[in-house]
Design an enzyme around this catalytic site. Sequence first.
Site, PDB file in Angstrom:
ATOM      1  N   SER A  12     -33.385 -64.581 -31.392  1.00 56.92           N
ATOM      2  CA  SER A  12     -32.269 -63.835 -31.969  1.00 56.92           C
ATOM      3  C   SER A  12     -32.272 -62.427 -31.401  1.00 56.92           C
ATOM      4  O   SER A  12     -33.307 -61.940 -30.920  1.00 56.92           O
ATOM      5  CB  SER A  12     -32.413 -63.767 -33.499  1.00 56.92           C
ATOM      6  OG  SER A  12     -31.401 -62.961 -34.084  1.00 56.92           O
TER       7      SER A  12
ATOM      8  N   TYR B 134     -37.553 -62.032 -41.083  1.00 56.99           N
ATOM      9  CA  TYR B 134     -36.863 -62.816 -40.053  1.00 56.99           C
ATOM     10  C   TYR B 134     -37.014 -62.157 -38.685  1.00 56.99           C
ATOM     11  O   TYR B 134     -37.356 -62.810 -37.694  1.00 56.99           O
ATOM     12  CB  TYR B 134     -35.392 -62.946 -40.425  1.00 56.99           C
ATOM     13  CG  TYR B 134     -34.521 -63.579 -39.361  1.00 56.99           C
ATOM     14  CD1 TYR B 134     -34.455 -64.959 -39.220  1.00 56.99           C
ATOM     15  CD2 TYR B 134     -33.742 -62.788 -38.515  1.00 56.99           C
ATOM     16  CE1 TYR B 134     -33.648 -65.544 -38.252  1.00 56.99           C
ATOM     17  CE2 TYR B 134     -32.936 -63.360 -37.552  1.00 56.99           C
ATOM     18  CZ  TYR B 134     -32.893 -64.739 -37.419  1.00 56.99           C
ATOM     19  OH  TYR B 134     -32.087 -65.298 -36.453  1.00 56.99           O
TER      20      TYR B 134
END
Length: 253
Positions: A139, A153
């Site tokens: 990501s 995350y």
Amino acid sequence: MNLFSLNGQTALVTGSAKGIGKGIAEVLKKAGANVVIADIDRENGEKTAAALGGHYQYLDVRSQQSCREAVEQVVKQHGKIDILCSNTGIFPQKNLAEMSEADWDNTHSINLKGTFFIVQAALNVMQPQNYGRIVITSSITGPVTGFPGWSHYGASKAGQLGFMRSAALEYARFGITVNAVMPGNILTEGLEAQGETYLAQMRAAIPTHTLGKPQDIGYAACFLASREAAYITGQTLIVDGGQILPESPEALL
């Protein structure tokens, strides 16, 4: 043979019952690969597999044994694994002050340790073949950017890239490449659940003023999974509509 064709190759795509993983699986299938839909979500996994003419494999990436068994089953059915797209991930939102040890551990168990488990299992098959393509879904959040509520995350996604680079070095001599795709904001079921206010904010922050489609990540993964990408390893490809480029809001006008 056509450029970037995956004809005759077997691809295992984790977390592919829906969302980005489903988009990756759809593109790999169009490129000619035999696609295995691997997911803990049996109901949606079987639906996706049926729609693509592939087959479903149960997989819980939190379990090293489940990862090994899933790879064994794919090899039993197809004789090999040419491509692994390690895509399984979660992104629960939790502010740092309220985050528990369990919140942290669950996110890392799935996103980071799960990547280690499934990549390790696939490499055990790819090394004797002297061929393999591994594509990890990371990501932009964590490695490049941050977002409130996603410190666990972001840490897991940054960790994936550290893992990727060392794995790429260890297996380069076996004809195996290990790379990562770094999505920005992709319009999946999970992102839609954040609500329209969040989606509008994200569109406004992206130079294209659009959100990506799961297939956009699929196209990037398909390139890195191709034979033609043999000289690319340990690298990342950002797919974000230019989101990380602007230095100021004026650049987005």
